[in-house]
Scaffold this active site. Structure first.
Site, PDB file in Angstrom:
ATOM      1  N   TRP A 151      -8.045  -5.135  -3.051  1.00  0.00           N
ATOM      2  CA  TRP A 151      -8.119  -4.482  -4.338  1.00  0.00           C
ATOM      3  C   TRP A 151      -7.795  -5.457  -5.460  1.00  0.00           C
ATOM      4  O   TRP A 151      -7.049  -6.416  -5.265  1.00  0.00           O
ATOM      5  CB  TRP A 151      -7.157  -3.316  -4.375  1.00  0.00           C
ATOM      6  CG  TRP A 151      -7.377  -2.257  -3.371  1.00  0.00           C
ATOM      7  CD1 TRP A 151      -8.592  -1.759  -2.924  1.00  0.00           C
ATOM      8  CD2 TRP A 151      -6.373  -1.536  -2.664  1.00  0.00           C
ATOM      9  NE1 TRP A 151      -8.401  -0.765  -2.010  1.00  0.00           N
ATOM     10  CE2 TRP A 151      -7.045  -0.613  -1.815  1.00  0.00           C
ATOM     11  CE3 TRP A 151      -4.979  -1.569  -2.640  1.00  0.00           C
ATOM     12  CZ2 TRP A 151      -6.371   0.264  -0.983  1.00  0.00           C
ATOM     13  CZ3 TRP A 151      -4.298  -0.699  -1.818  1.00  0.00           C
ATOM     14  CH2 TRP A 151      -4.986   0.212  -1.002  1.00  0.00           C
ATOM     15  N   MET A 192      -4.001  -6.250  -6.488  1.00  0.00           N
ATOM     16  CA  MET A 192      -3.168  -7.015  -5.562  1.00  0.00           C
ATOM     17  C   MET A 192      -3.910  -8.217  -4.991  1.00  0.00           C
ATOM     18  O   MET A 192      -3.548  -9.362  -5.240  1.00  0.00           O
ATOM     19  CB  MET A 192      -2.679  -6.103  -4.417  1.00  0.00           C
ATOM     20  CG  MET A 192      -1.686  -5.050  -4.872  1.00  0.00           C
ATOM     21  SD  MET A 192      -0.910  -4.181  -3.494  1.00  0.00           S
ATOM     22  CE  MET A 192      -2.227  -3.096  -2.971  1.00  0.00           C
ATOM     23  N   CYS A 193      -4.948  -7.948  -4.210  1.00  0.00           N
ATOM     24  CA  CYS A 193      -5.603  -9.008  -3.428  1.00  0.00           C
ATOM     25  C   CYS A 193      -6.481  -9.925  -4.271  1.00  0.00           C
ATOM     26  O   CYS A 193      -6.841 -11.015  -3.827  1.00  0.00           O
ATOM     27  CB  CYS A 193      -6.419  -8.379  -2.301  1.00  0.00           C
ATOM     28  SG  CYS A 193      -5.397  -7.370  -1.208  1.00  0.00           S
ATOM     29  N   LEU A 194      -6.801  -9.499  -5.505  1.00  0.00           N
ATOM     30  CA  LEU A 194      -7.475 -10.384  -6.456  1.00  0.00           C
ATOM     31  C   LEU A 194      -6.460 -11.051  -7.371  1.00  0.00           C
ATOM     32  O   LEU A 194      -6.472 -12.272  -7.552  1.00  0.00           O
ATOM     33  CB  LEU A 194      -8.498  -9.590  -7.280  1.00  0.00           C
ATOM     34  CG  LEU A 194      -9.249 -10.377  -8.358  1.00  0.00           C
ATOM     35  CD1 LEU A 194     -10.133 -11.467  -7.742  1.00  0.00           C
ATOM     36  CD2 LEU A 194     -10.097  -9.432  -9.213  1.00  0.00           C
TER      37      LEU A 194
END
Length: 218
Positions: A117, A120-122
């Site tokens: 997402w 967070m992950c970006l």
């Protein structure tokens, strides 16, 4: 720390100066994406992967907890059938040394990232990698958050930190740069036809019209 220009010719992406990192495009992450229509996320990240392949851009694939979250989207894996994604436990992919080393190995300092997402992950690996001297471009339409606000705040945070937002179609045009360059033109035209909606329809109509004209002349 090396500082990168955000304007001028050197700020633009070329097939020789960038690397693509695709993070966590998996069923579990997609299931709670509400910032974008899910089928468009799949379309856009597949188009981004195909753009990288067309221009010979090194691409790193990584997933998180495949055992629970599922493997990377089939559409992406088919673009890079021989590449095994790096399966992590870190939410922040830039804390996994295998990911960092794979990017470093390319020798390129312009890093294009798309992830699920966004919040967070970006956001985390983009901010972390900028601290390590990378010039980061975030593919906003090939990423997605759990809500429109979550995605929007992630992109705002990243822009404030110095990242540059881009879309897959914008990146494709930036890499092509000049329609007189014909080396990748056929693959790029097909990419637009398959993934660029109305623009693709226009390309298809134009190529059919050109083919019909050439047939008449023959």
């Amino acid at each position: 720390m090396q500082m990168f220009t955000k304007v001028g010719l050197d700020a633009l992406l070329t097939p020789e100066n960038c690397v693509l990192l695709l993070i966590d495009h998996q069923p579990f992450q997609l299931a709670n994406v509400n910032s974008h229509e899910p089928t468009m996320v799949i379309n856009n990240v597949t188009a981004l992967a195909k753009t990288a392949r067309a221009y010979g851009i090194p691409t790193i694939l990584t997933t998180v907890n495949e055992e629970r979250g599922g493997v990377i989207f089939k559409q992406i894996q088919e673009v890079f059938p021989d590449q095994k994604p790096i399966n992590r436990t870190f939410i922040n992919a830039w804390e996994d040394r295998r990911v960092v080393e794979a990017v470093k190995k390319t020798g390129r300092k312009k890093l294009v990232i798309a992830a699920l997402w966004s919040e967070m992950c970006l956001a985390m690996p983009a901010i972390h990698s900028m601290g390590d001297g990378y010039d980061v471009y975030v593919a906003t339409d090939a990423s997605g958050g759990v809500s429109p606000e979550a995605h929007d705040m992630a992109i705002r945070r990243l822009v404030a930190a110095g990242a540059q937002p881009i879309t897959w179609l914008g990146m494709a045009g930036e890499l092509q740069r000049d329609w007189a360059r014909t080396e990748h033109l056929g693959e790029v035209a097909q990419l637009f036809i398959d993934h660029a909606g109305a623009t693709g329809s226009a390309f298809l109509w134009e190529t059919q019209l050109l083919g019909s004209s050439q047939s008449k002349r023959a």
